[in-house]
Write a protein that holds these residues in place. Structure first.
Motif, PDB file in Angstrom:
ATOM      1  N   CYS A   1       0.835  -1.203   0.000  1.00 30.23           N
ATOM      2  CA  CYS A   1       0.000   0.000   0.000  1.00 30.23           C
ATOM      3  C   CYS A   1       0.871   1.255   0.000  1.00 30.23           C
ATOM      4  O   CYS A   1       0.561   2.236  -0.690  1.00 30.23           O
ATOM      5  CB  CYS A   1      -0.960  -0.013   1.187  1.00 30.23           C
TER       6      CYS A   1
ATOM      7  N   CYS B   1      -6.295   5.193  -2.413  1.00 32.75           N
ATOM      8  CA  CYS B   1      -7.256   4.197  -1.934  1.00 32.75           C
ATOM      9  C   CYS B   1      -8.648   4.815  -2.036  1.00 32.75           C
ATOM     10  O   CYS B   1      -8.920   5.837  -1.416  1.00 32.75           O
ATOM     11  CB  CYS B   1      -6.940   3.795  -0.504  1.00 32.75           C
TER      12      CYS B   1
ATOM     13  N   TRP C   1      -7.554   0.467  -4.955  1.00 33.55           N
ATOM     14  CA  TRP C   1      -6.650   1.583  -5.220  1.00 33.55           C
ATOM     15  C   TRP C   1      -6.743   1.905  -6.714  1.00 33.55           C
ATOM     16  O   TRP C   1      -6.859   0.991  -7.536  1.00 33.55           O
ATOM     17  CB  TRP C   1      -5.216   1.216  -4.869  1.00 33.55           C
TER      18      TRP C   1
END
Length: 163
Positions: A131, A141, A159
């Motif tokens: 992430c 996100c 995402w």
């Protein structure tokens, strides 16, 4: 990884299939507690890719250090303007070495070069390093959803980024 040579990014072939299923099963079980249903899903995704992907706008890559496979990433068609990143994986020894960024750039460059306007991916909140890599590379996100999957309570995330 050898210190002298940069690992090579090569096209995925069906000869990589069993390794990719095994690596996903092994790493996700060890690092996230995923049960045996996860490699079954990876196997199905790969079988679908092998039999139905459009090579003019979809591709998979394997990161190799000689004969050793170290990672993977796939770009598949979501719709005419959207690519989907799938099966992004790095063996622990390749993490933190810039190889994830190289794979991500390869995938995004392919998507951009094939006319996609955006790229999306699904992951889990627990994959913090991935992430962070997405965020550093312009992804945002756009959705987080608590779910139960692969024997675990997870937060599934979507995402996205323009290309």
């Amino acid at each position: 990884m050898t210190a002298m040579t940069l690992p090579e990014i090569t096209p995925y072939t069906s000869a990589d299939h069993d390794w990719l299923v095994e690596a996903h099963g092994r790493l996700y079980a060890a690092e996230n507690g995923f049960d045996a249903s996860f490699p079954v899903v990876v196997d199905a995704v790969l079988r679908d890719f092998e039999t139905a992907h459009d090579p003019t706008c979809e591709r998979g890559w394997i990161l190799r250090d000689g004969a050793r496979r170290l990672g993977s990433i796939f770009c598949v068609r979501e719709d005419d303007r959207t690519a989907r990143l799938r099966l992004f994986l790095l063996e622990p020894e390749a993490r933190g070495t810039g190889q994830g960024r190289r794979l991500l750039e390869t995938c995004m460059g392919f998507a951009r070069g094939h006319g996609y306007r955006q790229i999306v991916l699904g992951t889990h909140e627990s994959h913090r390093a991935a992430c962070a890599l997405y965020a550093r590379n312009g992804f945002a996100c756009t959705r987080s959803t608590p779910i139960r999957n692969y024997g675990q309570a997870l937060v599934e995330q979507v995402w996205e980024r323009p290309l």
